[in-house]
Design a protein around this motif. Sequence first.
Motif, PDB file in Angstrom:
ATOM      1  N   VAL A 144       6.288  -2.752  -1.934  1.00  0.00           N
ATOM      2  CA  VAL A 144       4.808  -2.257  -2.167  1.00  0.00           C
ATOM      3  C   VAL A 144       3.571  -2.169  -1.488  1.00  0.00           C
ATOM      4  CG1 VAL A 144       3.770  -4.509  -2.903  1.00  0.00           C
ATOM      5  CG2 VAL A 144       2.757  -2.515  -4.744  1.00  0.00           C
ATOM      6  N   PHE A 145       3.512  -2.945  -0.654  1.00  0.00           N
ATOM      7  CA  PHE A 145       2.553  -1.983   0.420  1.00  0.00           C
ATOM      8  C   PHE A 145       3.060  -0.554   1.158  1.00  0.00           C
ATOM      9  CE2 PHE A 145       5.765  -4.052   2.970  1.00  0.00           C
ATOM     10  CZ  PHE A 145       5.848  -3.795   3.905  1.00  0.00           C
ATOM     11  N   PHE A 146       4.515  -0.188   1.567  1.00  0.00           N
ATOM     12  CA  PHE A 146       4.427   1.156   1.329  1.00  0.00           C
ATOM     13  C   PHE A 146       3.934   1.837   0.547  1.00  0.00           C
ATOM     14  CE2 PHE A 146       7.636   4.415   1.864  1.00  0.00           C
ATOM     15  CZ  PHE A 146       7.841   4.753   2.490  1.00  0.00           C
ATOM     16  N   ILE A 147       4.581   2.013  -0.762  1.00  0.00           N
ATOM     17  CA  ILE A 147       4.591   2.379  -2.150  1.00  0.00           C
ATOM     18  C   ILE A 147       2.707   2.707  -2.226  1.00  0.00           C
ATOM     19  CG2 ILE A 147       4.477   3.089  -4.803  1.00  0.00           C
ATOM     20  CD1 ILE A 147       7.308   1.619  -4.659  1.00  0.00           C
ATOM     21  N   GLY A 148       1.905   1.809  -1.984  1.00  0.00           N
ATOM     22  CA  GLY A 148       1.063   2.181  -2.124  1.00  0.00           C
ATOM     23  C   GLY A 148       0.241   3.133  -1.350  1.00  0.00           C
ATOM     24  N   PRO A 163      -9.883   8.553  -5.990  1.00  0.00           N
ATOM     25  CA  PRO A 163     -10.354   7.496  -5.164  1.00  0.00           C
ATOM     26  C   PRO A 163      -9.890   6.912  -3.584  1.00  0.00           C
ATOM     27  CG  PRO A 163     -11.016   7.103  -7.931  1.00  0.00           C
ATOM     28  CD  PRO A 163     -10.012   7.795  -7.404  1.00  0.00           C
ATOM     29  N   ASN A 164      -9.944   6.951  -2.875  1.00  0.00           N
ATOM     30  CA  ASN A 164      -9.336   5.651  -1.443  1.00  0.00           C
ATOM     31  C   ASN A 164      -9.264   4.406  -1.841  1.00  0.00           C
ATOM     32  OD1 ASN A 164      -8.662   5.256   0.755  1.00  0.00           O
ATOM     33  ND2 ASN A 164     -10.058   5.844   1.690  1.00  0.00           N
ATOM     34  N   GLY A 165      -8.840   3.658  -2.959  1.00  0.00           N
ATOM     35  CA  GLY A 165      -9.051   2.326  -2.919  1.00  0.00           C
ATOM     36  C   GLY A 165     -10.105   2.215  -3.977  1.00  0.00           C
ATOM     37  N   ASP A 166     -10.599   0.994  -3.634  1.00  0.00           N
ATOM     38  CA  ASP A 166     -12.095   0.060  -3.871  1.00  0.00           C
ATOM     39  C   ASP A 166     -11.688  -0.147  -5.746  1.00  0.00           C
ATOM     40  OD1 ASP A 166     -14.629  -1.273  -4.023  1.00  0.00           O
ATOM     41  OD2 ASP A 166     -15.208   0.657  -3.193  1.00  0.00           O
ATOM     42  N   TYR A 167     -12.845  -0.950  -6.344  1.00  0.00           N
ATOM     43  CA  TYR A 167     -12.990  -1.008  -7.437  1.00  0.00           C
ATOM     44  C   TYR A 167     -14.443  -0.761  -7.991  1.00  0.00           C
ATOM     45  CZ  TYR A 167     -12.551  -4.043 -11.382  1.00  0.00           C
ATOM     46  OH  TYR A 167     -12.958  -4.798 -12.987  1.00  0.00           O
ATOM     47  N   VAL A 168     -13.900  -0.298  -8.996  1.00  0.00           N
ATOM     48  CA  VAL A 168     -15.196  -0.353 -10.018  1.00  0.00           C
ATOM     49  C   VAL A 168     -15.254  -0.662 -11.241  1.00  0.00           C
ATOM     50  CG1 VAL A 168     -16.700   1.608 -11.274  1.00  0.00           C
ATOM     51  CG2 VAL A 168     -15.491   2.279  -8.764  1.00  0.00           C
ATOM     52  N   VAL A 261      -3.996  -3.607   0.065  1.00  0.00           N
ATOM     53  CA  VAL A 261      -4.043  -2.373   0.153  1.00  0.00           C
ATOM     54  C   VAL A 261      -4.803  -0.951  -0.061  1.00  0.00           C
ATOM     55  CG1 VAL A 261      -1.801   0.138   0.025  1.00  0.00           C
ATOM     56  CG2 VAL A 261      -1.319  -2.250   0.213  1.00  0.00           C
ATOM     57  N   PHE A 262      -4.778  -1.102  -1.354  1.00  0.00           N
ATOM     58  CA  PHE A 262      -6.368  -0.099  -2.308  1.00  0.00           C
ATOM     59  C   PHE A 262      -8.057  -1.144  -2.197  1.00  0.00           C
ATOM     60  CE2 PHE A 262      -2.384   0.605  -4.294  1.00  0.00           C
ATOM     61  CZ  PHE A 262      -2.284   2.157  -4.062  1.00  0.00           C
ATOM     62  N   ASN A 263      -7.799  -2.183  -1.248  1.00  0.00           N
ATOM     63  CA  ASN A 263      -8.971  -2.727  -1.147  1.00  0.00           C
ATOM     64  C   ASN A 263     -10.028  -2.595  -2.680  1.00  0.00           C
ATOM     65  OD1 ASN A 263     -11.194  -3.584   0.470  1.00  0.00           O
ATOM     66  ND2 ASN A 263     -12.446  -1.655   0.378  1.00  0.00           N
ATOM     67  N   LEU A 264      -9.147  -4.070  -3.150  1.00  0.00           N
ATOM     68  CA  LEU A 264      -9.875  -4.064  -4.950  1.00  0.00           C
ATOM     69  C   LEU A 264     -10.754  -5.395  -4.990  1.00  0.00           C
ATOM     70  CD1 LEU A 264      -6.546  -3.551  -7.154  1.00  0.00           C
ATOM     71  CD2 LEU A 264      -8.718  -1.267  -6.557  1.00  0.00           C
TER      72      LEU A 264
END
Length: 316
Positions: A144-148, A163-168, A261-264
Amino acid sequence: MGRFIVRRFFSMIVVLIAISIFTFLIFQAIPNGDPAERMAGRKATAETVAAIRKDWGFDQPLYAQYVKTMKNIFSGDVISYTQQVNVVDEIKHDLPATLSLAIGAALIWLVLGVLVGVISAVMAGRFTDRFVTVLALIGVSTPVFFIGAVFLYFFAFKLEIFPNGDYVGLTDNPWDWLKHLILPWTALSVLFIGVYSRVLRSTMLDTMHEDFVRTAHAKGLSERQVLRRHVVRNSLIPIVSLWGLDFAAVIGGGAILTESVFNLHGVGQYAAQSVQALDVPPVLVVVMFGSFFVVVLSAVTDVLYAILDPRIRLSA
């Protein structure tokens, strides 16, 4: 049905107690050294270690330590001595991101897994089935980290669609919430779609040769009616069980790589950062709550399983 639910409830309580005991032993009793020093971190003072030993009852017998540990966890009175924050409050703060990721991805992998599995079973032996099988194997085999990372590179950096990751937060901006989660949802779903489609295909092919299916054909039902009412309905029972366990596992920490990976900033990422910092209290609480969530949702899944298949109630 009522007796089955009561039996399942008591067995769930026993498992929860056993998990709490094993978790306590693994974190506090089994490792060599002073548990107060492990909880205090690498740069703690002697006064901090003494305070932790008193707060957690490490100067008391083992059973008293267990009771005190469980009391601290379930009362929310757990402090990360390395980060100087309340662990339960931090988990509550990060939980919306984890729930958003888990619920969205779970719905995607359930719907697409069932759809792909049905198509593959109906087209068994044909080009479509072989093509879907290859895609499923690729999805199952790819981390999953490779897919991400691939998704972020192409869709966030190169094409700049997402967007480049993060969470709203959903309540802050629903559209931004959706845009930030589409890539994580897809990355996390790929593995499960491959697994579910393979399981459903195999189960449907076995069901198609059952006597009740041949009887349905003999009664004059159309192929579509037999497929919908008898084959798919009975083949979905193991999928329900799988989905409940996988969904619970994702919320309980199975989405650590995706969140990182997506810094959520979810619970899984918080646990990973705590492990990296050798911060014991957050890891202890996350493991405890994650395990409890898996057990509780597993019990709920068993009840749903029994509703779908009455034979389960008789054999349980």
